[in-house]
Scaffold this motif. Structure first.
Motif, PDB file in Angstrom:
ATOM      1  N   ARG A 340     -31.514  10.775  13.379  1.00 16.46           N
ATOM      2  CA  ARG A 340     -31.566   9.642  14.305  1.00 16.46           C
ATOM      3  C   ARG A 340     -30.919   9.998  15.631  1.00 16.46           C
ATOM      4  O   ARG A 340     -29.858  10.586  15.694  1.00 16.46           O
ATOM      5  N   MET A 341     -31.581   9.634  16.725  1.00 14.61           N
ATOM      6  CA  MET A 341     -31.100   9.988  18.059  1.00 14.61           C
ATOM      7  C   MET A 341     -30.169   8.924  18.653  1.00 14.61           C
ATOM      8  O   MET A 341     -29.391   9.192  19.528  1.00 14.61           O
ATOM      9  N   ARG A 342     -30.346   7.678  18.228  1.00 15.00           N
ATOM     10  CA  ARG A 342     -29.584   6.548  18.755  1.00 15.00           C
ATOM     11  C   ARG A 342     -29.844   6.316  20.246  1.00 15.00           C
ATOM     12  O   ARG A 342     -28.959   5.899  20.972  1.00 15.00           O
ATOM     13  N   VAL A 343     -31.036   6.637  20.706  1.00 14.03           N
ATOM     14  CA  VAL A 343     -31.443   6.272  22.059  1.00 14.03           C
ATOM     15  C   VAL A 343     -32.731   5.467  22.033  1.00 14.03           C
ATOM     16  O   VAL A 343     -33.146   4.923  23.050  1.00 14.03           O
ATOM     17  N   CYS A 344     -33.395   5.376  20.882  1.00 10.76           N
ATOM     18  CA  CYS A 344     -34.619   4.584  20.761  1.00 10.76           C
ATOM     19  C   CYS A 344     -34.271   3.105  20.893  1.00 10.76           C
ATOM     20  O   CYS A 344     -33.467   2.586  20.112  1.00 10.76           O
ATOM     21  N   PRO A 345     -34.835   2.389  21.867  1.00 12.90           N
ATOM     22  CA  PRO A 345     -34.510   0.977  22.060  1.00 12.90           C
ATOM     23  C   PRO A 345     -34.774   0.127  20.826  1.00 12.90           C
ATOM     24  O   PRO A 345     -34.009  -0.789  20.519  1.00 12.90           O
ATOM     25  N   SER A 346     -35.832   0.421  20.098  1.00 19.66           N
ATOM     26  CA  SER A 346     -36.151  -0.374  18.914  1.00 19.66           C
ATOM     27  C   SER A 346     -35.099  -0.191  17.829  1.00 19.66           C
ATOM     28  O   SER A 346     -34.674  -1.145  17.186  1.00 19.66           O
ATOM     29  N   CYS A 347     -34.672   1.076  17.626  1.00 13.81           N
ATOM     30  CA  CYS A 347     -33.629   1.337  16.622  1.00 13.81           C
ATOM     31  C   CYS A 347     -32.322   0.652  17.007  1.00 13.81           C
ATOM     32  O   CYS A 347     -31.660   0.025  16.187  1.00 13.81           O
ATOM     33  N   LEU A 348     -31.951   0.768  18.284  1.00  9.84           N
ATOM     34  CA  LEU A 348     -30.695   0.191  18.741  1.00  9.84           C
ATOM     35  C   LEU A 348     -30.698  -1.326  18.616  1.00  9.84           C
ATOM     36  O   LEU A 348     -29.729  -1.934  18.174  1.00  9.84           O
ATOM     37  N   ASP A 349     -31.810  -1.953  18.990  1.00  8.99           N
ATOM     38  CA  ASP A 349     -31.908  -3.403  18.879  1.00  8.99           C
ATOM     39  C   ASP A 349     -31.847  -3.820  17.416  1.00  8.99           C
ATOM     40  O   ASP A 349     -31.240  -4.822  17.050  1.00  8.99           O
ATOM     41  N   HIS A 350     -32.493  -3.036  16.570  1.00  3.61           N
ATOM     42  CA  HIS A 350     -32.518  -3.362  15.146  1.00  3.61           C
ATOM     43  C   HIS A 350     -31.116  -3.249  14.547  1.00  3.61           C
ATOM     44  O   HIS A 350     -30.671  -4.119  13.793  1.00  3.61           O
ATOM     45  N   GLU A 351     -30.388  -2.179  14.924  1.00  6.49           N
ATOM     46  CA  GLU A 351     -29.039  -2.001  14.410  1.00  6.49           C
ATOM     47  C   GLU A 351     -28.129  -3.133  14.878  1.00  6.49           C
ATOM     48  O   GLU A 351     -27.309  -3.640  14.114  1.00  6.49           O
ATOM     49  N   THR A 352     -28.277  -3.545  16.138  1.00  2.64           N
ATOM     50  CA  THR A 352     -27.470  -4.640  16.665  1.00  2.64           C
ATOM     51  C   THR A 352     -27.732  -5.913  15.888  1.00  2.64           C
ATOM     52  O   THR A 352     -26.824  -6.660  15.534  1.00  2.64           O
TER      53      THR A 352
END
Length: 378
Positions: A340-352
């Motif tokens: 995981r890169m932790r720069v993908c907007p979808s991943c970050l929004d999902h984690e939040t």
């Protein structure tokens, strides 16, 4: 004696600037991050070679955008017009390098997040009204480079051309045929891959470029020169023979070398183009590309070699008589999961979203409407 800023040639560029995430063979669990995209790479390379380089593109003030700006500034790029506060997330591309069946390094580009499957943010052109505000500040330029066409790109190219710039167009595809044809008629140098040209070969007859360059992957490249000193047929240049680690960015370095060698004096340079001068400039660009192919990443050599050693190794390559045989085929990568890169907007929004609802009986939160837009924005 250092060259003063006023004596430096100036590049204005507009096109694909992105965050490049490279998953290499040497350390696949540690992704490396670079400012990239074709326009980003050519711009950074020319700044490294001593040009004033100003890209005009739309980056957000998100984590990816901040990294791209910081990285480009490291190499002296003027990032004033990489728009902050853009509602469009910064484009992201993942490059994974792997060994092909023949044991040679290959690479594949990912345009979707390997973790959540959403499309990464894609390129969005600069707004036309923004260009009108920028024009008064562009009073002179030696070269204008683009790999994407839009109404704003055309306006920038036309303005820079009127201020003395050579217009270099390196298309990756056709978004709007009318805009594409208009750029073909506006550009002075047209450079394209023989593979990518299959998608727009029917439009190429519309171009009025003085110099046409077709790259041929492992076979090198060929060019046609028009005008007073025109070539009557294609002139072919073989490629250098080096040990390949990654061919990504080879075309970008070739473009940067060509521009650096031929167009520091802007449009005045066009009058003096000859077969010999173009051959020498392209051979220099190929030497830059050959050196970089010995490192992972589209501009890996810049990070791993001191500038003096970089120059020495390019000079050594230029003294060789054999060709460099890089392969740019894109093959299916292995099924190994990319970290995981932790720069993908979808991943970050999902984690939040998950963190915000952790205390609510571990109820999963549906994706927001904004997430859906990002995921389908490619």
């Amino acid at each position: 004696m250092e060259t003063s800023k006023n004596d430096q040639p100036r590049l204005i560029s507009s096109g694909f600037v992105a965050l490049d995430i490279v998953i290499g063979i040497e350390d696949p669990l540690t992704p490396r991050f670079y400012g990239g995209g074709t326009t980003g790479n050519v711009t950074a390379a020319l700044s490294y070679l001593g040009w004033q380089a100003t890209p005009i593109s739309r980056l957000s003030s998100d984590e990816a955008g901040d990294f791209v700006k910081t990285d480009l500034e490291r190499w002296g790029v003027d990032t004033t017009h990489l728009a902050e506060g853009s509602p469009c997330p910064t484009p992201i591309v993942v490059e994974k390098i792997f060994l092909g069946k023949d044991g040679a390094p290959k690479h594949r580009f990912f345009w979707t997040c390997p973790d959540c499957g959403a499309y990464f943010p894609s390129y969005r052109p600069v707004l036309a009204e923004a260009v009108e505000h920028l024009k008064p500040g562009i009073t002179s330029a030696s070269a204008f480079f683009t790999d994407r066409v839009s109404r704003s790109t055309l306006a920038l190219a036309e303005h820079c051309k009127s201020k003395g710039a050579v217009v270099i167009f390196e298309p990756s595809g056709v978004q709007d045929p009318a805009h594409f044809v208009e750029m073909l008629r506006l550009c002075d140098v047209l450079k394209y891959s023989d593979q990518r040209a299959k998608g727009f070969s029917d439009l190429l007859s519309n171009h009025e470029a003085a110099l046409e360059i077709q790259t041929l992957g492992a076979e090198g490249l060929r060019f046609l020169l028009r005008g007073h000193n025109r070539t009557v047929s294609w002139v072919s240049l073989a490629s250098y023979d080096v040990k390949i680690k990654d061919t990504a960015g080879a075309g970008d370095w070739t473009s940067a070398g060509l521009i650096h060698q031929l167009f520091s004096n802007g449009r005045r340079s066009l009058r003096g183009l000859t077969k010999a001068k173009v051959t020498e400039a392209l051979a220099y660009g190929q030497a830059l590309a050959a050196l970089n192919c010995q490192f992972e990443g589209a501009r890996g050599a810049m990070y791993q070699l001191p500038k003096k050693k970089f120059v020495e190794r390019v000079t050594d390559l230029q003294s060789r008589s054999t060709g460099y045989k890089s392969r740019a085929e894109v093959e299916e990568a292995s099924s190994d999961r990319i970290v995981r890169m932790r720069v993908c907007p979808s991943c970050l929004d999902h984690e939040t979203g998950l963190k915000q609802t952790a205390s609510k009986r571990n109820t999963l939160v549906n994706k927001t409407e904004d997430d859906s837009v990002i995921a389908t924005s490619k």
